[in-house]
Write an enzyme that holds these catalytic residues in place. Structure first.
Site, PDB file in Angstrom:
ATOM      1  CG  ASN A  15       3.085  49.705 -23.298  1.00  0.00           C
ATOM      2  OD1 ASN A  15       2.020  50.116 -22.867  1.00  0.00           O
ATOM      3  ND2 ASN A  15       4.095  50.513 -23.493  1.00  0.00           N
ATOM      4  CB  CYS A  48       8.610  47.426 -26.862  1.00  0.00           C
ATOM      5  SG  CYS A  48       7.751  47.359 -25.277  1.00  0.00           S
ATOM      6  CG  ASP A  96      12.292  41.838 -24.528  1.00  0.00           C
ATOM      7  OD1 ASP A  96      12.304  42.437 -23.436  1.00  0.00           O
ATOM      8  OD2 ASP A  96      11.319  41.153 -24.912  1.00  0.00           O
ATOM      9  CB  CYS A 113      10.776  46.037 -20.889  1.00  0.00           C
ATOM     10  SG  CYS A 113      10.434  44.603 -19.857  1.00  0.00           S
ATOM     11  NE  ARG A 114      12.179  45.562 -26.067  1.00  0.00           N
ATOM     12  CZ  ARG A 114      12.124  44.737 -27.097  1.00  0.00           C
ATOM     13  NH1 ARG A 114      13.059  44.780 -28.027  1.00  0.00           N
ATOM     14  NH2 ARG A 114      11.139  43.879 -27.212  1.00  0.00           N
ATOM     15  CB  SER A 115       7.431  50.975 -25.512  1.00  0.00           C
ATOM     16  OG  SER A 115       6.563  50.122 -24.824  1.00  0.00           O
TER      17      SER A 115
END
Length: 164
Positions: free
Chosen positions: A12, A9, A128, A14-16
């Site tokens: 690195n 993401c 995001d 939140c999402r990933s």
């Protein structure tokens, strides 16, 4: 031979890391520990060395996922050791294609939600959640979970193909 997956993401945090935690749990539940490794990184280095966003950690923990994460930036040299690079949105996909040293490396990059069998009425991006509240992190987790089973099936097929 270990099959290596990296989720990517922006920063690195939140999402990933959420995708990494969910996928690691799926891999363990499937009995593929030792055969499949997962990690994550960001296209940028703004948060290198930091832990995951506390809201991401809170949501993951509340849903029973383990989180042990330190943010890092993705490097083009990693393509040579990775089998699959999973982008969380189309911007990351473009950046990873730009970074890929070869066409073969670029072919390793996929969008996470392309593995979601339920469809993509809102597109393939995982939004995001960083600038919003907890609801955005819950929504992110739902999208990640929805795609993780399809991703696991695709990875299992690759792992079993190597063993044959």
């Amino acid at each position: 031979m270990t099959y290596r997956v990296c989720f990517v993401c922006s920063g690195n945090i939140c999402r990933s890391p959420m995708a990494e935690a969910v996928f690691r749990a799926r891999v363990a539940d499937a009995g593929l520990d030792g055969l499949v490794e997962a990690d994550s990184a960001g296209t940028g280095g703004w948060h290198e060395g930091e832990g995951a966003d506390p809201r991401a950690v809170s949501v993951l923990t509340a849903h029973g996922y383990a989180v042990d994460h330190t943010a890092r930036q993705f490097h083009a040299s990693w393509f040579s050791r990775l089998d699959l690079v999973v982008a969380l949105d189309s911007g990351h996909l473009r950046e990873l294609h730009r970074l890929a040293p070869t066409e073969r490396d670029a072919a390793k990059v996929r969008l996470l939600r392309s593995y979601d069998p339920a469809g993509h009425d809102g597109g393939l991006d995982v939004p995001d959640p960083y600038y919003g509240g907890r609801d955005g992190f819950e929504e992110c987790l739902e999208m990640v979970e929805a795609a993780s089973d399809g991703l696991l099936a695709a990875v299992r097929e690759q792992v079993e193909g190597r063993a044959a």
